[in-house]
Design a protein around this motif. Sequence first.
Motif, PDB file in Angstrom:
ATOM      1  N   GLY A 217      -5.357  -4.282  -9.384  1.00  0.00           N
ATOM      2  CA  GLY A 217      -4.649  -4.275  -7.897  1.00  0.00           C
ATOM      3  C   GLY A 217      -3.829  -5.438  -7.669  1.00  0.00           C
ATOM      4  O   GLY A 217      -3.498  -5.445  -6.627  1.00  0.00           O
ATOM      5  N   SER A 218      -3.228  -5.859  -8.685  1.00  0.00           N
ATOM      6  CA  SER A 218      -2.401  -6.787  -8.521  1.00  0.00           C
ATOM      7  C   SER A 218      -0.855  -6.900  -8.575  1.00  0.00           C
ATOM      8  O   SER A 218      -0.016  -7.138  -7.897  1.00  0.00           O
ATOM      9  CB  SER A 218      -2.605  -8.122  -9.622  1.00  0.00           C
ATOM     10  OG  SER A 218      -2.374  -7.809 -10.931  1.00  0.00           O
ATOM     11  N   CYS A 219      -0.594  -5.803  -9.501  1.00  0.00           N
ATOM     12  CA  CYS A 219       0.947  -5.589  -9.683  1.00  0.00           C
ATOM     13  C   CYS A 219       1.499  -4.657  -8.767  1.00  0.00           C
ATOM     14  O   CYS A 219       2.791  -4.900  -8.379  1.00  0.00           O
ATOM     15  CB  CYS A 219       1.143  -5.026 -11.167  1.00  0.00           C
ATOM     16  SG  CYS A 219       1.024  -3.247 -11.196  1.00  0.00           S
ATOM     17  N   LYS A 220       0.703  -3.746  -8.039  1.00  0.00           N
ATOM     18  CA  LYS A 220       1.259  -3.034  -6.955  1.00  0.00           C
ATOM     19  C   LYS A 220       2.336  -1.861  -7.259  1.00  0.00           C
ATOM     20  O   LYS A 220       3.043  -1.319  -6.427  1.00  0.00           O
ATOM     21  CB  LYS A 220       1.813  -3.904  -5.743  1.00  0.00           C
ATOM     22  CG  LYS A 220       0.858  -4.749  -5.116  1.00  0.00           C
ATOM     23  CD  LYS A 220      -0.297  -3.995  -4.286  1.00  0.00           C
ATOM     24  CE  LYS A 220      -1.234  -4.727  -4.113  1.00  0.00           C
ATOM     25  NZ  LYS A 220      -2.662  -4.527  -4.578  1.00  0.00           N
ATOM     26  N   LEU A 221       2.576  -1.733  -8.526  1.00  0.00           N
ATOM     27  CA  LEU A 221       3.422  -0.661  -8.976  1.00  0.00           C
ATOM     28  C   LEU A 221       2.932   0.590  -8.634  1.00  0.00           C
ATOM     29  O   LEU A 221       3.969   1.643  -8.682  1.00  0.00           O
ATOM     30  CB  LEU A 221       3.685  -0.907 -10.617  1.00  0.00           C
ATOM     31  CG  LEU A 221       5.011  -1.699 -11.065  1.00  0.00           C
ATOM     32  CD1 LEU A 221       6.297  -0.704 -10.745  1.00  0.00           C
ATOM     33  CD2 LEU A 221       5.333  -2.798 -10.520  1.00  0.00           C
ATOM     34  N   CYS A 222       1.674   0.674  -8.703  1.00  0.00           N
ATOM     35  CA  CYS A 222       0.948   1.996  -8.561  1.00  0.00           C
ATOM     36  C   CYS A 222       0.903   2.638  -6.988  1.00  0.00           C
ATOM     37  O   CYS A 222      -0.133   3.261  -6.653  1.00  0.00           O
ATOM     38  CB  CYS A 222      -0.394   1.925  -9.064  1.00  0.00           C
ATOM     39  SG  CYS A 222      -1.636   1.053  -8.382  1.00  0.00           S
ATOM     40  N   MET A 223       1.555   1.787  -6.076  1.00  0.00           N
ATOM     41  CA  MET A 223       1.673   2.192  -4.761  1.00  0.00           C
ATOM     42  C   MET A 223       1.873   3.638  -4.474  1.00  0.00           C
ATOM     43  O   MET A 223       2.731   4.042  -5.061  1.00  0.00           O
ATOM     44  CB  MET A 223       2.302   1.160  -3.865  1.00  0.00           C
ATOM     45  CG  MET A 223       2.142  -0.170  -3.689  1.00  0.00           C
ATOM     46  SD  MET A 223       3.324  -0.793  -2.607  1.00  0.00           S
ATOM     47  CE  MET A 223       4.769  -0.179  -3.380  1.00  0.00           C
ATOM     48  N   VAL A 224       0.909   4.282  -3.705  1.00  0.00           N
ATOM     49  CA  VAL A 224       1.312   5.519  -3.421  1.00  0.00           C
ATOM     50  C   VAL A 224       1.157   5.649  -1.710  1.00  0.00           C
ATOM     51  O   VAL A 224       0.711   4.753  -1.070  1.00  0.00           O
ATOM     52  CB  VAL A 224       0.178   6.734  -3.797  1.00  0.00           C
ATOM     53  CG1 VAL A 224       0.479   6.946  -5.433  1.00  0.00           C
ATOM     54  CG2 VAL A 224      -1.158   6.248  -3.578  1.00  0.00           C
ATOM     55  N   ASP A 225       1.781   6.668  -1.209  1.00  0.00           N
ATOM     56  CA  ASP A 225       1.896   6.796   0.197  1.00  0.00           C
ATOM     57  C   ASP A 225       0.588   7.888   0.558  1.00  0.00           C
ATOM     58  O   ASP A 225       0.683   8.901   0.189  1.00  0.00           O
ATOM     59  CB  ASP A 225       3.270   7.111   0.669  1.00  0.00           C
ATOM     60  CG  ASP A 225       3.356   7.376   2.193  1.00  0.00           C
ATOM     61  OD1 ASP A 225       2.350   7.596   2.699  1.00  0.00           O
ATOM     62  OD2 ASP A 225       4.450   7.164   2.832  1.00  0.00           O
ATOM     63  N   ILE A 226      -0.178   7.213   1.533  1.00  0.00           N
ATOM     64  CA  ILE A 226      -1.602   8.103   2.091  1.00  0.00           C
ATOM     65  C   ILE A 226      -1.206   8.055   3.509  1.00  0.00           C
ATOM     66  O   ILE A 226      -1.640   7.002   4.106  1.00  0.00           O
ATOM     67  CB  ILE A 226      -2.724   7.560   1.470  1.00  0.00           C
ATOM     68  CG1 ILE A 226      -2.663   7.665   0.039  1.00  0.00           C
ATOM     69  CG2 ILE A 226      -3.716   8.754   1.896  1.00  0.00           C
ATOM     70  CD1 ILE A 226      -4.021   7.110  -0.560  1.00  0.00           C
ATOM     71  N   GLY A 227      -0.784   9.175   4.159  1.00  0.00           N
ATOM     72  CA  GLY A 227      -0.683   9.141   5.656  1.00  0.00           C
ATOM     73  C   GLY A 227       0.140   7.968   6.161  1.00  0.00           C
ATOM     74  O   GLY A 227      -0.298   7.328   7.119  1.00  0.00           O
ATOM     75  N   ASN A 228       1.209   7.759   5.598  1.00  0.00           N
ATOM     76  CA  ASN A 228       2.130   6.653   5.847  1.00  0.00           C
ATOM     77  C   ASN A 228       1.726   5.270   5.629  1.00  0.00           C
ATOM     78  O   ASN A 228       2.181   4.134   6.236  1.00  0.00           O
ATOM     79  CB  ASN A 228       2.560   6.652   7.344  1.00  0.00           C
ATOM     80  CG  ASN A 228       3.611   7.861   7.589  1.00  0.00           C
ATOM     81  OD1 ASN A 228       4.464   8.254   6.623  1.00  0.00           O
ATOM     82  ND2 ASN A 228       3.808   8.317   8.671  1.00  0.00           N
ATOM     83  N   LYS A 229       0.754   5.168   4.871  1.00  0.00           N
ATOM     84  CA  LYS A 229      -0.012   3.778   4.514  1.00  0.00           C
ATOM     85  C   LYS A 229       0.398   3.661   2.882  1.00  0.00           C
ATOM     86  O   LYS A 229      -0.019   4.739   2.145  1.00  0.00           O
ATOM     87  CB  LYS A 229      -1.300   3.715   4.623  1.00  0.00           C
ATOM     88  CG  LYS A 229      -1.628   3.042   6.103  1.00  0.00           C
ATOM     89  CD  LYS A 229      -2.997   2.814   6.077  1.00  0.00           C
ATOM     90  CE  LYS A 229      -3.621   2.522   7.537  1.00  0.00           C
ATOM     91  NZ  LYS A 229      -4.920   2.526   7.708  1.00  0.00           N
ATOM     92  N   CYS A 230       0.956   2.581   2.561  1.00  0.00           N
ATOM     93  CA  CYS A 230       0.944   2.189   1.200  1.00  0.00           C
ATOM     94  C   CYS A 230      -0.455   1.906   0.456  1.00  0.00           C
ATOM     95  O   CYS A 230      -0.972   0.610   0.974  1.00  0.00           O
ATOM     96  CB  CYS A 230       2.113   1.366   0.656  1.00  0.00           C
ATOM     97  SG  CYS A 230       3.797   2.245   0.666  1.00  0.00           S
ATOM     98  N   MET A 231      -0.829   2.512  -0.376  1.00  0.00           N
ATOM     99  CA  MET A 231      -2.304   1.824  -1.162  1.00  0.00           C
ATOM    100  C   MET A 231      -1.933   1.905  -2.463  1.00  0.00           C
ATOM    101  O   MET A 231      -1.194   2.448  -3.054  1.00  0.00           O
ATOM    102  CB  MET A 231      -3.193   3.010  -0.661  1.00  0.00           C
ATOM    103  CG  MET A 231      -3.410   3.359   0.722  1.00  0.00           C
ATOM    104  SD  MET A 231      -4.112   2.068   1.767  1.00  0.00           S
ATOM    105  CE  MET A 231      -5.823   2.266   1.098  1.00  0.00           C
ATOM    106  N   SER A 232      -2.729   0.945  -2.997  1.00  0.00           N
ATOM    107  CA  SER A 232      -2.853   1.003  -4.719  1.00  0.00           C
ATOM    108  C   SER A 232      -3.588   1.907  -5.236  1.00  0.00           C
ATOM    109  O   SER A 232      -4.719   2.114  -4.754  1.00  0.00           O
ATOM    110  CB  SER A 232      -3.328  -0.448  -5.197  1.00  0.00           C
ATOM    111  OG  SER A 232      -2.800  -1.541  -4.582  1.00  0.00           O
ATOM    112  N   SER A 233      -3.063   2.876  -5.908  1.00  0.00           N
ATOM    113  CA  SER A 233      -3.638   4.091  -6.416  1.00  0.00           C
ATOM    114  C   SER A 233      -4.786   3.688  -7.439  1.00  0.00           C
ATOM    115  O   SER A 233      -5.734   4.585  -7.560  1.00  0.00           O
ATOM    116  CB  SER A 233      -2.701   5.104  -7.096  1.00  0.00           C
ATOM    117  OG  SER A 233      -1.982   4.555  -8.002  1.00  0.00           O
ATOM    118  N   CYS A 234      -4.808   2.636  -8.105  1.00  0.00           N
ATOM    119  CA  CYS A 234      -5.604   2.238  -9.051  1.00  0.00           C
ATOM    120  C   CYS A 234      -6.828   1.670  -8.414  1.00  0.00           C
ATOM    121  O   CYS A 234      -7.930   1.369  -9.275  1.00  0.00           O
ATOM    122  CB  CYS A 234      -5.157   1.087  -9.890  1.00  0.00           C
ATOM    123  SG  CYS A 234      -4.798  -0.343  -9.152  1.00  0.00           S
ATOM    124  N   THR A 235      -6.898   1.281  -7.077  1.00  0.00           N
ATOM    125  CA  THR A 235      -8.080   0.900  -6.390  1.00  0.00           C
ATOM    126  C   THR A 235      -8.506   1.723  -5.465  1.00  0.00           C
ATOM    127  O   THR A 235      -9.570   1.424  -4.677  1.00  0.00           O
ATOM    128  CB  THR A 235      -7.796  -0.635  -5.836  1.00  0.00           C
ATOM    129  OG1 THR A 235      -6.751  -0.540  -5.088  1.00  0.00           O
ATOM    130  CG2 THR A 235      -7.699  -1.773  -7.042  1.00  0.00           C
TER     131      THR A 235
END
Length: 253
Positions: A54-72
């Motif tokens: 969860g460190s690089c943050k490249l995998c951020m996705v949008d879930i209900g207008n919140k950016c979350m790391s999809s790998c964690t």
Amino acid sequence: MGAEENRYAFNSNTFDMDGVEIPFKDGQTIMDAALAAGIYIPHLCHHPGLTPHGSCKLCMVDIGNKCMSSCTTPAVAGQQVSNNTPVLNEARKTITQLLFIEGNHLCPSCEKTGNCTLQAMAYFLGMLDGHFPQFFQRREVDASHLTVMLDRDRCILCELCVRASREVDGKNVFAIAGRGVTAHLVVNSPSGKLADSDLETSDMAAHICPVGAILIKEHGYEIPIGRRTFDLHQVGEIGLEKVIQAKARHTNE
Ligand code: SF4
Ligand code: FES
């Protein structure tokens, strides 16, 4: 059924990502479910089988207008997830630019050019320059080991080598020390030098670095331009980790 499949109890849960229904198993992250469904989410610090970081943050996705790391982030039934959007890809490009200016990523003189996931990510996201002022790091190079060398100025602190050494090789050769902008990779040996560590060329940790920070000595520039991994493959290809690992080990034979 293999051991890997047994790790999760199967259920019929699905979530929606960019209009595609993705099935997942209990305990799976969004990243793992997407990859299993053949859908790419940009990532640098994720590697199948290693503990998510969860460190690089490249995998951020949008879930209900919140950016979350999809790998964690665990997958949840019925979730609406956005991944491949102009806004997210622009943010990913900015993060990639920050990684480039934080280190000394002088690709024309790096042996990893064409085999580097960070460089391939920059191409994938349409990055044309670093945009921000360069840090010009001057961290220590460790060439003490007989067969492996470490150039800390190219390290993106993904901790793939840290996790591979601890979780797969069972050696705990690497760690991160320092805070904030002084954070850097260290070697867990009495002298702090690679030569005094248990690292071996055959270790996963010696091959997993996605950039040119950990290199195998005496095998530089063996693969001609045009035949390097990202000359032949898009960074977004599913299962590319296996291709990269296989190639890294082959070049050491
Ligand atoms: S040396 Fe490579 S694998 Fe290790 S933390 Fe740095 S970039 Fe990641
Ligand atoms: S791949 Fe998820 S934060 Fe790096």
